[in-house]
Motif scaffolding. Structure first.
Motif, PDB file in Angstrom:
ATOM      1  N   THR A 166       0.813  -1.216   0.000  1.00 50.40           N
ATOM      2  CA  THR A 166       0.000   0.000   0.000  1.00 50.40           C
ATOM      3  C   THR A 166       0.847   1.265   0.000  1.00 50.40           C
ATOM      4  OG1 THR A 166      -0.127   0.119   2.410  1.00 50.40           O
ATOM      5  CG2 THR A 166      -1.788  -1.199   1.294  1.00 50.40           C
ATOM      6  N   VAL A 167       2.157   1.117   0.310  1.00 52.57           N
ATOM      7  CA  VAL A 167       3.004   2.313   0.393  1.00 52.57           C
ATOM      8  C   VAL A 167       4.188   2.275  -0.549  1.00 52.57           C
ATOM      9  CG1 VAL A 167       2.388   2.800   2.785  1.00 52.57           C
ATOM     10  CG2 VAL A 167       4.329   1.311   2.289  1.00 52.57           C
ATOM     11  N   ALA A 168       4.386   1.165  -1.227  1.00 50.48           N
ATOM     12  CA  ALA A 168       5.546   1.050  -2.119  1.00 50.48           C
ATOM     13  C   ALA A 168       5.129   0.412  -3.424  1.00 50.48           C
ATOM     14  CB  ALA A 168       6.641   0.216  -1.448  1.00 50.48           C
ATOM     15  N   SER A 169       5.699   0.886  -4.477  1.00 51.81           N
ATOM     16  CA  SER A 169       5.426   0.268  -5.783  1.00 51.81           C
ATOM     17  C   SER A 169       6.567  -0.655  -6.131  1.00 51.81           C
ATOM     18  CB  SER A 169       5.325   1.370  -6.847  1.00 51.81           C
ATOM     19  OG  SER A 169       6.544   2.082  -6.915  1.00 51.81           O
ATOM     20  N   GLY A 170       6.370  -1.552  -7.086  1.00 51.25           N
ATOM     21  CA  GLY A 170       7.431  -2.432  -7.575  1.00 51.25           C
ATOM     22  C   GLY A 170       8.221  -3.114  -6.474  1.00 51.25           C
ATOM     23  N   GLY A 171       8.253  -4.441  -6.476  1.00 50.39           N
ATOM     24  CA  GLY A 171       9.063  -5.193  -5.516  1.00 50.39           C
ATOM     25  C   GLY A 171       8.413  -5.352  -4.157  1.00 50.39           C
ATOM     26  N   ALA A 172       7.144  -4.998  -4.055  1.00 47.94           N
ATOM     27  CA  ALA A 172       6.478  -5.104  -2.756  1.00 47.94           C
ATOM     28  C   ALA A 172       6.436  -6.533  -2.255  1.00 47.94           C
ATOM     29  CB  ALA A 172       5.048  -4.550  -2.852  1.00 47.94           C
ATOM     30  N   ALA A 173       6.222  -7.462  -3.188  1.00 52.05           N
ATOM     31  CA  ALA A 173       6.149  -8.870  -2.778  1.00 52.05           C
ATOM     32  C   ALA A 173       7.484  -9.329  -2.219  1.00 52.05           C
ATOM     33  CB  ALA A 173       5.747  -9.741  -3.954  1.00 52.05           C
ATOM     34  N   ALA A 174       8.591  -8.901  -2.869  1.00 53.95           N
ATOM     35  CA  ALA A 174       9.916  -9.299  -2.403  1.00 53.95           C
ATOM     36  C   ALA A 174      10.205  -8.714  -1.033  1.00 53.95           C
ATOM     37  CB  ALA A 174      10.980  -8.841  -3.400  1.00 53.95           C
ATOM     38  N   VAL A 175       9.828  -7.436  -0.825  1.00 56.46           N
ATOM     39  CA  VAL A 175      10.031  -6.813   0.483  1.00 56.46           C
ATOM     40  C   VAL A 175       9.243  -7.545   1.545  1.00 56.46           C
ATOM     41  CG1 VAL A 175       9.699  -4.705   1.828  1.00 56.46           C
ATOM     42  CG2 VAL A 175      10.553  -4.560  -0.508  1.00 56.46           C
ATOM     43  N   GLY A 176       8.008  -7.895   1.187  1.00 57.96           N
ATOM     44  CA  GLY A 176       7.182  -8.629   2.134  1.00 57.96           C
ATOM     45  C   GLY A 176       7.794  -9.957   2.510  1.00 57.96           C
ATOM     46  N   THR A 177       8.353 -10.660   1.525  1.00 56.60           N
ATOM     47  CA  THR A 177       8.989 -11.953   1.792  1.00 56.60           C
ATOM     48  C   THR A 177      10.210 -11.763   2.667  1.00 56.60           C
ATOM     49  OG1 THR A 177       8.223 -12.738  -0.354  1.00 56.60           O
ATOM     50  CG2 THR A 177       9.930 -14.019   0.710  1.00 56.60           C
ATOM     51  N   TRP A 178      11.011 -10.730   2.371  1.00 54.00           N
ATOM     52  CA  TRP A 178      12.198 -10.437   3.183  1.00 54.00           C
ATOM     53  C   TRP A 178      11.783 -10.172   4.636  1.00 54.00           C
ATOM     54  CZ3 TRP A 178      17.424 -10.374   2.325  1.00 54.00           C
ATOM     55  CH2 TRP A 178      18.218  -9.766   3.301  1.00 54.00           C
ATOM     56  N   ALA A 179      10.753  -9.356   4.808  1.00 57.07           N
ATOM     57  CA  ALA A 179      10.284  -9.043   6.157  1.00 57.07           C
ATOM     58  C   ALA A 179       9.782 -10.283   6.880  1.00 57.07           C
ATOM     59  CB  ALA A 179       9.179  -7.992   6.091  1.00 57.07           C
ATOM     60  N   SER A 180       9.023 -11.118   6.171  1.00 52.29           N
ATOM     61  CA  SER A 180       8.469 -12.308   6.821  1.00 52.29           C
ATOM     62  C   SER A 180       9.566 -13.288   7.207  1.00 52.29           C
ATOM     63  CB  SER A 180       7.443 -12.989   5.907  1.00 52.29           C
ATOM     64  OG  SER A 180       8.048 -13.465   4.731  1.00 52.29           O
ATOM     65  N   LEU A 181      10.582 -13.432   6.336  1.00 52.21           N
ATOM     66  CA  LEU A 181      11.687 -14.350   6.634  1.00 52.21           C
ATOM     67  C   LEU A 181      12.495 -13.856   7.828  1.00 52.21           C
ATOM     68  CD1 LEU A 181      13.009 -15.261   3.052  1.00 52.21           C
ATOM     69  CD2 LEU A 181      11.963 -16.833   4.692  1.00 52.21           C
ATOM     70  N   THR A 182      12.846 -12.572   7.815  1.00 49.61           N
ATOM     71  CA  THR A 182      13.654 -12.045   8.922  1.00 49.61           C
ATOM     72  C   THR A 182      12.864 -12.027  10.222  1.00 49.61           C
ATOM     73  OG1 THR A 182      13.086  -9.794   8.200  1.00 49.61           O
ATOM     74  CG2 THR A 182      15.221 -10.665   7.511  1.00 49.61           C
ATOM     75  N   LEU A 183      11.563 -11.724  10.132  1.00 47.97           N
ATOM     76  CA  LEU A 183      10.714 -11.770  11.329  1.00 47.97           C
ATOM     77  C   LEU A 183      10.679 -13.187  11.897  1.00 47.97           C
ATOM     78  CD1 LEU A 183       8.789 -10.316  13.238  1.00 47.97           C
ATOM     79  CD2 LEU A 183       6.937 -10.781  11.659  1.00 47.97           C
ATOM     80  N   GLY A 184      10.587 -14.177  10.999  1.00 41.91           N
ATOM     81  CA  GLY A 184      10.598 -15.575  11.442  1.00 41.91           C
ATOM     82  C   GLY A 184      11.906 -15.945  12.111  1.00 41.91           C
ATOM     83  N   ILE A 185      13.034 -15.485  11.534  1.00 36.18           N
ATOM     84  CA  ILE A 185      14.357 -15.767  12.101  1.00 36.18           C
ATOM     85  C   ILE A 185      14.489 -15.141  13.488  1.00 36.18           C
ATOM     86  CG2 ILE A 185      16.823 -15.210  11.880  1.00 36.18           C
ATOM     87  CD1 ILE A 185      16.456 -15.564   8.821  1.00 36.18           C
ATOM     88  N   ILE A 186      14.039 -13.885  13.601  1.00 39.44           N
ATOM     89  CA  ILE A 186      14.099 -13.206  14.901  1.00 39.44           C
ATOM     90  C   ILE A 186      13.287 -13.987  15.939  1.00 39.44           C
ATOM     91  CG2 ILE A 186      13.454 -11.120  16.171  1.00 39.44           C
ATOM     92  CD1 ILE A 186      13.958  -9.576  13.515  1.00 39.44           C
ATOM     93  N   GLY A 187      12.102 -14.449  15.534  1.00 42.28           N
ATOM     94  CA  GLY A 187      11.259 -15.220  16.448  1.00 42.28           C
ATOM     95  C   GLY A 187      11.943 -16.488  16.928  1.00 42.28           C
ATOM     96  N   ILE A 188      12.594 -17.199  15.989  1.00 44.14           N
ATOM     97  CA  ILE A 188      13.303 -18.441  16.357  1.00 44.14           C
ATOM     98  C   ILE A 188      14.431 -18.132  17.329  1.00 44.14           C
ATOM     99  CG2 ILE A 188      14.732 -20.345  15.506  1.00 44.14           C
ATOM    100  CD1 ILE A 188      13.204 -20.093  12.819  1.00 44.14           C
ATOM    101  N   LEU A 189      15.204 -17.082  17.034  1.00 47.56           N
ATOM    102  CA  LEU A 189      16.350 -16.744  17.882  1.00 47.56           C
ATOM    103  C   LEU A 189      15.903 -16.255  19.257  1.00 47.56           C
ATOM    104  CD1 LEU A 189      18.710 -15.016  15.291  1.00 47.56           C
ATOM    105  CD2 LEU A 189      19.059 -17.215  16.406  1.00 47.56           C
ATOM    106  N   LYS A 190      14.809 -15.478  19.288  1.00 45.19           N
ATOM    107  CA  LYS A 190      14.327 -14.997  20.586  1.00 45.19           C
ATOM    108  C   LYS A 190      13.820 -16.151  21.450  1.00 45.19           C
ATOM    109  CE  LYS A 190      12.102 -11.083  21.098  1.00 45.19           C
ATOM    110  NZ  LYS A 190      13.052 -10.272  21.893  1.00 45.19           N
ATOM    111  N   SER A 191      13.200 -17.132  20.818  1.00 36.39           N
ATOM    112  CA  SER A 191      12.768 -18.302  21.589  1.00 36.39           C
ATOM    113  C   SER A 191      13.978 -19.121  22.041  1.00 36.39           C
ATOM    114  CB  SER A 191      11.817 -19.169  20.759  1.00 36.39           C
ATOM    115  OG  SER A 191      12.488 -19.797  19.692  1.00 36.39           O
ATOM    116  N   SER A 192      15.082 -19.002  21.304  1.00 39.44           N
ATOM    117  CA  SER A 192      16.311 -19.719  21.663  1.00 39.44           C
ATOM    118  C   SER A 192      17.014 -19.090  22.856  1.00 39.44           C
ATOM    119  CB  SER A 192      17.277 -19.753  20.467  1.00 39.44           C
ATOM    120  OG  SER A 192      16.697 -20.421  19.366  1.00 39.44           O
ATOM    121  N   VAL A 193      16.747 -17.791  23.098  1.00 39.16           N
ATOM    122  CA  VAL A 193      17.362 -17.123  24.253  1.00 39.16           C
ATOM    123  C   VAL A 193      16.949 -17.836  25.542  1.00 39.16           C
ATOM    124  CG1 VAL A 193      17.431 -14.999  25.623  1.00 39.16           C
ATOM    125  CG2 VAL A 193      17.562 -14.875  23.134  1.00 39.16           C
ATOM    126  N   GLY A 194      15.669 -18.198  25.626  1.00 39.66           N
ATOM    127  CA  GLY A 194      15.185 -18.928  26.803  1.00 39.66           C
ATOM    128  C   GLY A 194      15.881 -20.264  26.960  1.00 39.66           C
TER     129      GLY A 194
END
Length: 413
Positions: A166-194
Motif C-alpha cells: 500500500t506504500v511502495a510500488s514495484g518489488g512489494a512482494a519481495a520486500v514482504g517476503t524479506w520481512a516475513s523471513l527475517t521476522l521468522g528468524i528473529i522469532g526463532i532466535l528470541k525463543s532460543s534465548v530462553g
C-alpha cells in the motif's frame, strides 16, 4: 526440575486441536510434574508400575481437561482479535495482540504451576487410600508449566507484504517476503534465548554439584588412606596383625560405618549430576534444531537479495558460533557422563563394603571440574538476535520495518 518425573507433556497440540486458532500459535506449552527424589518411592513405583500409571493418568486427565480448557479460553479471547487485525492489514495492532496473548498465557502458566502441584498431591493422597504402605511417603509435589514463544500461525508474511504494497510500488512482494523471513528468524532466535538461559542454569548447577561430589569423594579417599596407613584399623586390631585383604575390608567397613551420611549425600548428588547432564543434552538438541532452521532461512535471504549477502553472512557467522558452543558443550556432557560413571563405581565400592579398593588407592579419575557453564551459548544467542534485527530493516519497507524495529529492540528478551 529435579526429582522423580511423574508427568511430562506439551499441551499446545491439545489446545490447537480443541480450539482451532486461525492466527495465534505458541511453539510449546510444556508441563512437568515431579515428586521428591526418594529411592524407596522409586522402588515402590518399580514394584507396582500400575500405581505409577494410575497416578500419571489422573494428572494427565487434569492437565488435558482443566488446564487445556483455561488456555483455550485465552485463545478464544485473542485469536478473533488477531484475525480482525489481519483483515485490515493492521500489523501494529496485531503485534500488540500477540504481546498481550503471550503475556496472558505466561501469567496463567505461572499460576497453574502451583495448582498442578497441589492437584498431583491430591491424586497421590487418593491413591494411598487404596494401599496403606504408601501412606508413609509424605509427598510435596513440584510442577512447572512453561509457555514458549507466541507467534502467528498464518499470514505474517502475507500481512507484512500486503501492508508494504500500500506504500511502495514495484518489488512489494519481495520486500514482504524479506520481512516475513527475517521476522521468522528473529522469532526463532528470541525463543532460543530462553533455551540458552535454561542450558546456562543447568550447567551452573551441574558444576556446583560436581564440585561437591569431588570434594566428598576426596574426603572419603583421604580417610581410607589414613586407615590403611595404620592410624586406625578397628577395635583391638593393628596393621601388623591383619592381612592386606582383610585390612582393606576393615578400612572400607570403617569408612562406611562412620561416613554413612557423606556416602548417602554423595550418592544423591551424583543422581542430580546425572539428571542435569540429561537436561543440558535435551535442551542443546532442541537448540540445535532451531539453529538449523535459522541457517536454512538465511539461504533463502541470500537468494532473495544477493546485494545483502554480506549482511546475511554476518548473521550466519554469529549462528555458527552458537553451533560451535553447542558442540563444545556436547563434548563436555560426554565427559560428564564418564565422570558420573566413575563416581557411581566409587560409591558402589563403598556401599558394597568389598575389599576391592580400586579408586580408593589409585584415585577415582575425572577429579577435574568439567566447567560446563564456561560453554553456555546464551550471550551469543542474544548477539545474534541483534544482528537479525538489524538485518530485518529495509529502507523501502517503511511500515513493516518500523513495526519490526519497535517490536524487536536489540537486547529486549
Amino acid at each position: 526440575m529435579s526429582g522423580i518425573v511423574i508427568f511430562q507433556m506439551d499441551l499446545w497440540p491439545r489446545v490447537k486441536e480443541q480450539f482451532k486458532p486461525k492466527m495465534l500459535t505458541i511453539d510449546k506449552i510444556l508441563v512437568e510434574v515431579t515428586f521428591p527424589s526418594n529411592p524407596q518411592l522409586q522402588a515402590a513405583f518399580k514394584k507396582d508400575p500400575l500405581l505409577y500409571q494410575k497416578l500419571q493418568d489422573k494428572i494427565r486427565a487434569y492437565m488435558t481437561g482443566n488446564v487445556v480448557r483455561n488456555i483455550g479460553n485465552v485463545v478464544k479471547k485473542f485469536d478473533p482479535q488477531a484475525v480482525d487485525a489481519a483483515k485490515i492489514d493492521d500489523m501494529e495492532k496485531m503485534l500488540k495482540i500477540l504481546d498481550k496473548f503471550q503475556e496472558t498465557v505466561k501469567g496463567y502458566t505461572r499460576a497453574a504451576s502451583s495448582m498442578a502441584a497441589r492437584q498431583a498431591e491430591k491424586e497421590w493422597m487418593a491413591l494411598t487410600r487404596t494401599k496403606a504402605e504408601y501412606r508413609k511417603y509424605k509427598i510435596v509435589a513440584g510442577a512447572k508449566l512453561t509457555a514458549g514463544t507466541a507467534g502467528l500461525a498464518t499470514g505474517v508474511g502475507m500481512t507484512i507484504g500486503s501492508t508494504v504494497a500500500t506504500v511502495a510500488s514495484g518489488g512489494a512482494a519481495a520486500v514482504g517476503t524479506w520481512a516475513s523471513l527475517t521476522l521468522g528468524i528473529i522469532g526463532i532466535l528470541k525463543s532460543s534465548v530462553g533455551l540458552g538461559k535454561d542450558i546456562y542454569n543447568l550447567a551452573i548447577s551441574a558444576d556446583t554439584v560436581q564440585k561437591k561430589i569431588i570434594k566428598s569423594l576426596e574426603k572419603l579417599q583421604a580417610r581410607y588412606l589414613d586407615i590403611i596407613k595404620g592410624k586406625k584399623v578397628g577395635p583391638g586390631r593393628s596393621k601388623a596383625t591383619v592381612m592386606a585383604t582383610e585390612l582393606n575390608y576393615e578400612a572400607v567397613r570403617t569408612i562406611f560405618g562412620t561416613s554413612q551420611s557423606t556416602i548417602s549425600e554423595c550418592d544423591r548428588m551424583n543422581g542430580q549430576f546425572h539428571d542435569k547432564l540429561n537436561g543440558i543434552d535435551v535442551k542443546s538438541h532442541e537448540l540445535s534444531k532451531k539453529l538449523e532452521k535459522v541457517l536454512s532461512e538465511t539461504e533463502k535471504l541470500k537468494q532473495l537479495k544477493p546485494k545483502r549477502k554480506g549482511q546475511v553472512e554476518k548473521l550466519e557467522k554469529a549462528v555458527h558460533k552458537i553451533v560451535e558452543k553447542t558442540i563444545e558443550l556436547a563434548s563436555k556432557v560426554k565427559d560428564g557422563r564418564k565422570a558420573h560413571k566413575t563416581y557411581t563405581a566409587a560409591l558402589a565400592e563403598l556401599k558394597s563394603r568389598k575389599p576391592n579398593t580400586g579408586w580408593l588407592e589409585k584415585g577415582f579419575g575425572y577429579g577435574w571440574e568439567i566447567l560446563l557453564s564456561a560453554s553456555d551459548p546464551k550471550d551469543l544467542i542474544v548477539a545474534a538476535v541483534g544482528i537479525a534485527t538489524d538485518l530485518s530493516i529495509d529502507t523501502s519497507d517503511k511500515i513493516a520495518g518500523r513495526v519490526i524495529q519497535q517490536k524487536y529492540k536489540v537486547g529486549k528478551h
